[in-house]
Design a protein around this motif. Structure first.
Motif, PDB file in Angstrom:
ATOM      1  N   HIS A 434       0.822  -1.212  -0.014  1.00 22.70           N
ATOM      2  CA  HIS A 434       0.035  -0.214  -0.052  1.00 22.70           C
ATOM      3  C   HIS A 434       1.010   1.199   0.038  1.00 22.70           C
ATOM      4  O   HIS A 434       1.322   1.722   1.077  1.00 22.70           O
ATOM      5  N   LEU A 435       1.128   1.894  -1.341  1.00 20.72           N
ATOM      6  CA  LEU A 435       2.147   2.750  -1.303  1.00 20.72           C
ATOM      7  C   LEU A 435       1.392   4.257  -0.977  1.00 20.72           C
ATOM      8  O   LEU A 435       0.136   4.462  -1.338  1.00 20.72           O
ATOM      9  N   VAL A 436       2.272   5.158  -0.563  1.00 19.45           N
ATOM     10  CA  VAL A 436       1.925   6.473  -0.122  1.00 19.45           C
ATOM     11  C   VAL A 436       1.742   7.436  -1.623  1.00 19.45           C
ATOM     12  O   VAL A 436       2.754   7.504  -2.421  1.00 19.45           O
ATOM     13  N   PRO A 437       0.458   7.897  -1.679  1.00 17.79           N
ATOM     14  CA  PRO A 437       0.404   8.920  -2.928  1.00 17.79           C
ATOM     15  C   PRO A 437       1.370   9.978  -2.539  1.00 17.79           C
ATOM     16  O   PRO A 437       1.608  10.603  -1.755  1.00 17.79           O
ATOM     17  N   PHE A 438       2.244  10.364  -3.689  1.00 19.87           N
ATOM     18  CA  PHE A 438       2.976  11.359  -3.705  1.00 19.87           C
ATOM     19  C   PHE A 438       4.265  11.269  -3.244  1.00 19.87           C
ATOM     20  O   PHE A 438       5.470  11.558  -3.512  1.00 19.87           O
ATOM     21  N   GLY A 439       4.346  10.413  -2.167  1.00 21.82           N
ATOM     22  CA  GLY A 439       5.502   9.924  -1.363  1.00 21.82           C
ATOM     23  C   GLY A 439       6.211   8.782  -2.157  1.00 21.82           C
ATOM     24  O   GLY A 439       7.574   8.774  -2.235  1.00 21.82           O
ATOM     25  N   GLU A 440       5.501   7.637  -2.419  1.00 27.11           N
ATOM     26  CA  GLU A 440       6.111   6.487  -3.205  1.00 27.11           C
ATOM     27  C   GLU A 440       5.642   6.130  -4.546  1.00 27.11           C
ATOM     28  O   GLU A 440       6.002   5.402  -5.220  1.00 27.11           O
ATOM     29  N   TYR A 441       4.462   6.980  -4.942  1.00 29.20           N
ATOM     30  CA  TYR A 441       4.237   6.947  -6.372  1.00 29.20           C
ATOM     31  C   TYR A 441       3.552   8.130  -6.650  1.00 29.20           C
ATOM     32  O   TYR A 441       2.667   8.863  -5.958  1.00 29.20           O
ATOM     33  N   LEU A 442       3.283   8.202  -7.823  1.00 31.87           N
ATOM     34  CA  LEU A 442       2.602   9.550  -8.675  1.00 31.87           C
ATOM     35  C   LEU A 442       1.346   9.256  -9.086  1.00 31.87           C
ATOM     36  O   LEU A 442       1.066   8.694  -9.861  1.00 31.87           O
ATOM     37  N   PRO A 443       0.247   9.665  -8.366  1.00 34.90           N
ATOM     38  CA  PRO A 443      -1.291   9.360  -8.894  1.00 34.90           C
ATOM     39  C   PRO A 443      -1.660  10.032 -10.143  1.00 34.90           C
ATOM     40  O   PRO A 443      -0.885  11.158 -10.393  1.00 34.90           O
ATOM     41  N   PHE A 444      -2.134   9.374 -11.155  1.00 33.67           N
ATOM     42  CA  PHE A 444      -2.704   9.953 -12.119  1.00 33.67           C
ATOM     43  C   PHE A 444      -1.408  10.243 -13.119  1.00 33.67           C
ATOM     44  O   PHE A 444      -1.455  11.162 -13.837  1.00 33.67           O
ATOM     45  N   LYS A 445      -0.395   9.482 -12.892  1.00 30.92           N
ATOM     46  CA  LYS A 445       1.104   9.754 -13.782  1.00 30.92           C
ATOM     47  C   LYS A 445       0.693   9.800 -15.213  1.00 30.92           C
ATOM     48  O   LYS A 445       1.063  10.603 -15.980  1.00 30.92           O
ATOM     49  N   LYS A 446      -0.143   8.753 -15.463  1.00 35.94           N
ATOM     50  CA  LYS A 446      -0.301   8.376 -17.172  1.00 35.94           C
ATOM     51  C   LYS A 446      -1.603   9.354 -17.677  1.00 35.94           C
ATOM     52  O   LYS A 446      -1.355   9.820 -18.806  1.00 35.94           O
ATOM     53  N   THR A 447      -2.239   9.770 -16.737  1.00 37.59           N
ATOM     54  CA  THR A 447      -3.309  10.644 -17.289  1.00 37.59           C
ATOM     55  C   THR A 447      -3.191  12.093 -17.297  1.00 37.59           C
ATOM     56  O   THR A 447      -3.477  12.772 -17.977  1.00 37.59           O
ATOM     57  N   LEU A 448      -2.364  12.511 -16.290  1.00 34.01           N
ATOM     58  CA  LEU A 448      -2.070  13.784 -15.995  1.00 34.01           C
ATOM     59  C   LEU A 448      -0.431  14.001 -15.815  1.00 34.01           C
ATOM     60  O   LEU A 448       0.248  14.230 -14.751  1.00 34.01           O
ATOM     61  N   PRO A 449       0.284  13.748 -16.910  1.00 37.87           N
ATOM     62  CA  PRO A 449       1.768  13.593 -16.777  1.00 37.87           C
ATOM     63  C   PRO A 449       2.199  15.000 -16.224  1.00 37.87           C
ATOM     64  O   PRO A 449       3.647  14.815 -15.892  1.00 37.87           O
ATOM     65  N   TRP A 450       1.673  16.186 -16.605  1.00 35.78           N
ATOM     66  CA  TRP A 450       2.363  17.504 -16.012  1.00 35.78           C
ATOM     67  C   TRP A 450       2.530  17.318 -14.505  1.00 35.78           C
ATOM     68  O   TRP A 450       3.209  18.308 -14.166  1.00 35.78           O
ATOM     69  N   LEU A 451       1.910  16.742 -13.937  1.00 33.85           N
ATOM     70  CA  LEU A 451       2.090  16.626 -12.499  1.00 33.85           C
ATOM     71  C   LEU A 451       3.575  16.320 -12.077  1.00 33.85           C
ATOM     72  O   LEU A 451       4.068  16.624 -11.131  1.00 33.85           O
ATOM     73  N   GLN A 452       4.325  15.620 -12.997  1.00 34.08           N
ATOM     74  CA  GLN A 452       5.670  15.342 -12.504  1.00 34.08           C
ATOM     75  C   GLN A 452       6.517  16.332 -12.310  1.00 34.08           C
ATOM     76  O   GLN A 452       7.311  16.433 -11.637  1.00 34.08           O
ATOM     77  N   ALA A 453       6.124  17.781 -12.791  1.00 37.92           N
ATOM     78  CA  ALA A 453       7.073  18.887 -12.757  1.00 37.92           C
ATOM     79  C   ALA A 453       6.770  19.471 -11.363  1.00 37.92           C
ATOM     80  O   ALA A 453       7.958  20.042 -11.022  1.00 37.92           O
ATOM     81  N   PHE A 454       5.805  19.060 -10.756  1.00 31.57           N
ATOM     82  CA  PHE A 454       5.851  19.484  -9.390  1.00 31.57           C
ATOM     83  C   PHE A 454       6.153  18.483  -8.239  1.00 31.57           C
ATOM     84  O   PHE A 454       5.936  18.777  -7.092  1.00 31.57           O
ATOM     85  N   THR A 455       7.057  17.311  -8.790  1.00 29.40           N
ATOM     86  CA  THR A 455       7.430  16.594  -7.799  1.00 29.40           C
ATOM     87  C   THR A 455       8.936  16.509  -7.721  1.00 29.40           C
ATOM     88  O   THR A 455       9.585  17.106  -8.651  1.00 29.40           O
ATOM     89  N   PRO A 456       9.694  16.219  -6.860  1.00 25.11           N
ATOM     90  CA  PRO A 456      11.143  16.063  -6.791  1.00 25.11           C
ATOM     91  C   PRO A 456      11.581  14.768  -7.142  1.00 25.11           C
ATOM     92  O   PRO A 456      12.845  14.285  -7.024  1.00 25.11           O
ATOM     93  N   TYR A 457      10.986  14.038  -8.152  1.00 25.37           N
ATOM     94  CA  TYR A 457      10.937  12.801  -8.696  1.00 25.37           C
ATOM     95  C   TYR A 457      11.588  12.620 -10.069  1.00 25.37           C
ATOM     96  O   TYR A 457      11.019  13.615 -10.944  1.00 25.37           O
ATOM     97  N   PRO A 458      12.298  11.959 -10.570  1.00 31.64           N
ATOM     98  CA  PRO A 458      12.663  11.879 -11.888  1.00 31.64           C
ATOM     99  C   PRO A 458      11.525  11.279 -12.615  1.00 31.64           C
ATOM    100  O   PRO A 458      10.457  10.722 -12.118  1.00 31.64           O
ATOM    101  N   SER A 459      11.637  11.108 -14.124  1.00 30.00           N
ATOM    102  CA  SER A 459      10.322  10.559 -15.063  1.00 30.00           C
ATOM    103  C   SER A 459      10.155   9.132 -14.592  1.00 30.00           C
ATOM    104  O   SER A 459       8.962   8.722 -14.793  1.00 30.00           O
ATOM    105  N   ASP A 460      11.136   8.371 -14.344  1.00 32.87           N
ATOM    106  CA  ASP A 460      10.867   6.973 -14.076  1.00 32.87           C
ATOM    107  C   ASP A 460      10.631   6.520 -12.661  1.00 32.87           C
ATOM    108  O   ASP A 460      10.785   5.576 -12.153  1.00 32.87           O
ATOM    109  N   PHE A 461      10.276   7.761 -11.847  1.00 32.48           N
ATOM    110  CA  PHE A 461       9.835   7.490 -10.416  1.00 32.48           C
ATOM    111  C   PHE A 461       8.661   6.432 -10.275  1.00 32.48           C
ATOM    112  O   PHE A 461       7.857   6.594 -10.919  1.00 32.48           O
TER     113      PHE A 461
END
Length: 516
Positions: A434-461
């Motif tokens: 049970h992973l933590v949203p934003f802490g261990e995985y990025l929710p809606f990563k495929k649907t809303l890829p622009w969210l990646q810019a607001f996280t400290p993670y690389p694209s393959d996070f």
């Protein structure tokens, strides 16, 4: 003099002329008898009622008192949890919000006020999210904004139940409260934190009934008690709190009671009696259950906590400091001759690697071009973990990151717990499911890829969730590991225990690895 706009003046003139026409006399040409024009009184009553309703809508009470009540609920609820831990306040926390349910006529911007109250609770309660990385401030606000919506949802659904479905207020409010807790525990992988019942963890007699109804049952008892208290507030208080529009005349003043829901109750006494009885019966059950407890001696467990910040970015030069600190604490614990030693989540900083067996260096390089083959062949981490278990003479459970190379070239990272025994070495591995949203995985990563810019993670996070619960066995004990906030998700842990018990015997204890 009429100082209004010309259009308004013309409208008033037209209305005046029409009224004069209605009250005028009519002279028939053939019969010079003056006949009064009759007026339909029922039509006048309908028009007057419509105007009264429109006036009432325009004169709704201000939203400031509603905001004050929402903020009061937020403050009481926040103070019930750590760091203040004033758990008795949790019994009162829903009362101000429930008072807004009793209002037959909502105030201005009442649902916005409730949402701001939700933010006032969740922003300070979830502020720990920002500690992992500066970019996690976005995650902190995003999660707070989502969870805050449950405040106005509580208000709206309760009002629908009371006024549209005629559900008694003292039943509707607690049912909706617990239903929303259940929904929050399941939506978006679930966020089962800060339940009302969680505040009572130190009242052992009360929480014994959790073995039947879980934390939801404790929340229901508390919410039902709060609803009973809210039903005791007299109607006159609503006027004093300016939650009602000012009455226009004596008739409106007499109609005050109809503007506050009586919760479809013949009496206010029985809800209080029912709530007191419910709490009393729960406590009786708790005393009986505690008297029946017959615990058998279990393993002696040493919990190691180095008290390091759970940051996403740990400089490699700090790895040694954290390792040495935990080893020093482990050495102190060995004096007590523990059977089991548990390290916190992710506190063994070097990853445990795994690759398909029998592959040459060229094959490894082909599968993972960006990773040196020596990374997969390095056995120093595994050897170190075995040696430490042998030195202590106890089984050791480490929080560690596991990195696995798949046969298709994919690299999967997992937040894991591994057990090493002195006699057999590595004897079990559990990957957090049970992973933590934003802490261990990025929710809606495929649907809303622009969210990646607001996280400290690389694209393959993204950590890979585990496939199933795992039981660790040591001597005669069967232990079920869970990691961090997994233990707050009721249905998850219940399913873990059920699955673990079906793997060869009952689970003796839960082991939670956390660094919070």
């Amino acid at each position: 003099m009429n100082n209004g706009p010309p259009e308004q003046g013309r409208s008033e003139a037209v209305r005046t002329a029409r009224m004069a026409e209605m009250n005028a006399t009519v002279v028939e040409p053939s019969n010079p008898v003056v006949m009064p024009r009759t007026v339909d009184r029922s039509a006048h009553e309908i028009i007057a009622s419509a105007r009264t309703l429109k006036t009432q809508q325009r004169s709704r009470a201000s939203g400031r008192p509603a905001l004050g009540l929402s903020l009061l609920s937020a403050v009481l609820l926040w103070a019930s949890f750590p760091p203040w831990n004033w758990s008795p306040l949790a019994w009162l926390a829903p009362v101000p919000l429930f008072l807004l349910v009793r209002l037959r006529e909502p105030t201005r911007r009442m649902y916005l006020a409730a949402y701001l109250g939700g933010l006032a609770f969740n922003l300070p309660a979830l502020q720990w999210l920002r500690l992992g990385d500066p970019a996690m401030y976005v995650a902190w606000w995003a999660l707070s904004a989502y969870v805050a919506a449950y405040f106005p949802l509580q208000l709206w659904l309760s009002r629908v139940a009371v006024y549209r479905w005629s559900v008694p207020f003292v039943m509707a409010a607690p049912i909706v409260w617990v239903s929303l807790e259940f929904a929050k525990a399941h939506l978006l992988t679930g966020f089962a934190w800060y339940f009302l019942g969680h505040t009572q963890y130190r009242w052992l007699e009360l929480i014994q009934i959790s073995d039947v109804v879980g934390a939801y049952g404790i929340s229901f008892i508390m919410a039902a008690s709060a609803a009973a208290l809210a039903s005791l507030v007299p109607e006159s208080w609503f006027a004093r709190l300016r939650l009602l529009p000012p009455p226009a005349d004596a008739a409106a003043q007499a109609d005050l009671q109809t503007r506050v829901a009586e919760a479809v109750m013949p009496s206010r006494r029985w809800p209080v009696f029912a709530a007191v009885s419910l709490v009393a019966l729960t406590l009786v059950y708790g005393f009986v259950r505690r008297g029946q407890a017959n615990f058998t001696p279990g393993p002696r467990v040493a919990l190691i906590q180095g008290n390091f910040v759970a940051s996403l970015r740990i400089p490699p030069e700090d790895f040694g400091l954290q390792y040495n600190t935990h080893m020093r604490l482990t050495a102190l614990a060995v004096r007590e001759q523990p059977d089991l030693i548990v390290w916190p989540e992710s506190m063994f900083r070097w990853p445990l690697t795994n690759a398909p067996a029998g592959l040459s260096e060229d094959e490894l390089q082909k599968l993972a071009p960006r990773v040196p083959p020596d990374f997969w062949r390095d056995t120093s981490v595994r050897e170190t973990l075995v040696q430490e278990a042998q030195k202590t003479g106890a089984a050791m459970i480490y929080g560690i990151e596991c990195v696995d190379l798949q046969t298709d070239g994919k690299i999967q990272q997992a937040n894991s717990a591994v057990m090493f025994r002195p006699e057999t070495g590595m004897s079990g591995r559990y990957d957090k499911m049970h992973l933590v949203p934003f802490g261990e995985y990025l929710p809606f990563k495929k649907t809303l890829p622009w969210l990646q810019a607001f996280t400290p993670y690389p694209s393959d996070f993204g950590l890979h969730p585990g496939a199933r619960p795992v039981v660790f066995e040591h001597r005669d004990w069967r232990m079920l590991p869970v990691i961090c906030f997994e233990d707050t998700v009721p249905h998850l842990v219940r399913n873990f225990v059920a699955a673990g018990s079906g793997q060869g015997g009952e689970v003796d204890l839960l082991v939670n690895l956390s660094n919070d």
